[in-house]
Design an enzyme around this catalytic site. Structure first.
Site, PDB file in Angstrom:
ATOM      1  N   CYS A 312       0.710  -1.311  -0.307  1.00  0.00           N
ATOM      2  CA  CYS A 312       0.009   0.129  -0.063  1.00  0.00           C
ATOM      3  C   CYS A 312       1.255   1.132   0.128  1.00  0.00           C
ATOM      4  O   CYS A 312       1.945   1.241   0.111  1.00  0.00           O
ATOM      5  CB  CYS A 312      -0.617   0.136   1.197  1.00  0.00           C
ATOM      6  SG  CYS A 312      -1.581   1.489   1.088  1.00  0.00           S
ATOM      7  N   ASP A 313       0.345   1.940  -0.358  1.00  0.00           N
ATOM      8  CA  ASP A 313       1.191   3.350   0.043  1.00  0.00           C
ATOM      9  C   ASP A 313       1.625   4.068   0.944  1.00  0.00           C
ATOM     10  O   ASP A 313       2.985   4.924   1.301  1.00  0.00           O
ATOM     11  CB  ASP A 313       0.555   5.086  -1.682  1.00  0.00           C
ATOM     12  CG  ASP A 313       0.798   5.903  -1.223  1.00  0.00           C
ATOM     13  OD1 ASP A 313       2.570   6.080  -1.421  1.00  0.00           O
ATOM     14  OD2 ASP A 313      -0.206   7.090  -1.211  1.00  0.00           O
TER      15      ASP A 313
END
Length: 432
Positions: A312-313
């Site tokens: 995930c970012d």
């Protein structure tokens, strides 16, 4: 092109048919030094890198992304750091590669998030011609924006961002204003909203809470900021149960959203689009659209400039590294037990306090990155923003129900404004 892994002949049954991937062609490198941007510290993960995506990685990324999607709609999304530092020719090559590798029937959309500093007529013309959706970062009025969004010399950047806004509008580019809610603007919701709506004439907005986690040991350094000017900055990781001075307080965030909603729902529905409200309405309809408000996650990933793929970012750190697209096809990494567990943990690790909450359907514990405080009965894993979200979701329940009922009837959500106006008139007639 150098040899990149071929997709599996049979797609793993665990692979999502579609997913979202933020590509970071310059890594954490940026031409600004925003004090709250903890992603700037991610440069420390790649100490010897030039932080520029090579043409080989670009081609491998585009090809792999198109191959991995089993649904016809695909989004190419660019973020940073500051992606425009790659230069316009890089993005022209990316569009050409999409044409080269696009499968029959695939429909490709383009997104880019930028601070606007390098946006000029040439960039804007390219964005318009290729139907890019541009997310432009702006934190409100000049004074609010310039508190934290500064250049390498520490000067505010509002004037240059406003110039980019005007250029993008002149070229008829679709633009979302991305606003962080932080200590400088959190107590001024209507001033922020009206500035965007009335002064710069923005129609699309998103309000993103700044929550910078920290341990007690790291807090003094974290409060200095994460950019180059901060000196001995640490690497930001999802650790600690404290937050920096710049972070929004939970109740502040809830009140901020509620104040804007109250004005929006009476006069702006159907004309001004606030992503936070759209995402909330989707949950009232039982069709969650934003990953943070979905029951599970794991289908929104991030890729660094060198092809490293992360869960995930918000989790670009070593323990959430899935691999590199040079070594393994991205569809296999996304379908891996590590990534599937990451997604299911969003719901599986919810405390009992959340599972029994009356607004669970609207929140689902929000993003796991913010779950670092304890419930009233001492269970770990409560979202730091819980009090704010609970306040907001309860506050908007009645109008959200009205709008969701209208949509289920095949009517328009903006009819809610007339309904609420009539209810107010009725209340006044009866002295309530």
């Amino acid at each position: 092109m150098a040899e990149f892994p071929q997709p599996p002949k049979t797609y793993p049954k665990e692979a999502p048919r579609a997913f979202h991937l933020l590509a970071k062609p310059t890594g954490a490198t940026c031409n600004l030094d925003c004090k709250y941007c903890f992603f700037l510290s991610k440069e420390l993960l790649y100490p010897d890198s030039r932080f520029r995506m090579t043409d080989e990685v670009l081609e491998g990324y585009i090809r792999g992304l198109l191959e991995a999607h089993q649904e016809p709609e695909v989004t190419i999304a660019w973020q940073g750091g500051e992606p425009t530092l790659m230069g316009l020719e890089f993005f022209k090559r990316s569009v050409a590669l999409v044409q080269k590798y696009r499968k029959p029937g695939q429909q490709v959309a383009y997104n880019i998030q930028t601070n606007g500093i390098k946006v000029d007529d040439a960039f804007a013309e390219f964005f318009h011609e290729n139907h890019f959706l541009v997310g432009l970062s702006m934190d409100g009025t000049p004074e609010m924006h310039d508190t934290y969004r500064v250049n390498k010399g520490g000067q505010g950047t509002h004037k240059r961002v406003l110039k980019a806004w005007n250029i993008l509008n002149e070229h008829k580019v679709d633009v979302n204003i991305l606003t962080t809610v932080n200590a400088a603007n959190a107590d001024h919701p209507l001033e922020v909203y009206r500035y965007f709506r009335d002064e710069i004439k923005a129609q699309y907005m998103q309000f993103i809470p700044i929550v910078e986690r920290s341990t007690a040991e790291m807090l003094p350094l974290a409060n200095e900021g994460w950019g180059e000017r901060a000196g001995n900055r640490p690497l930001y990781t999802q650790a600690g149960d404290l937050v920096t001075d710049r972070s929004v307080k939970p109740e502040q965030y809830g009140r901020f959203l509620a104040a804007i909603f109250d004005e929006w729902v009476l006069r702006d529905v159907g004309n001004i689009f606030v992503i936070n409200f759209d995402a909330s309405l989707a949950n009232w309809l039982g069709q969650p659209s934003m990953c943070i408000f979905q029951k599970t996650c794991g289908d929104a990933l991030a890729m660094e400039h060198n092809g490293d793929l992360y869960s995930c970012d918000h989790f670009v750190e070593p323990r959430f590294l899935l691999g590199n697209i040079r070594e393994k096809h991205m569809v296999e990494m996304i379908a891996s037990p590590q990534q599937r567990k990451f997604g299911w943990d969003k719901f599986d690790t919810l405390p009992k306090y959340c599972r029994e909450c009356e607004v669970l359907f609207a929140c689902y514990g929000e993003c796991p990155r913010n779950r670092f405080i304890h419930t009233p009965d001492g269970e770990p894993g409560l979202n730091y923003l819980c009090a704010g979200y609970k306040y907001f979701f309860k506050h908007v329940d009645k109008p959200m129900k009205l709008m969701s009922d209208l949509l289920r009837q095949g009517r328009y959500a903006d009819e809610v404004m007339g309904i609420l106006a009539e209810q107010r008139k009725e209340s006044k007639r009866h002295g309530r």
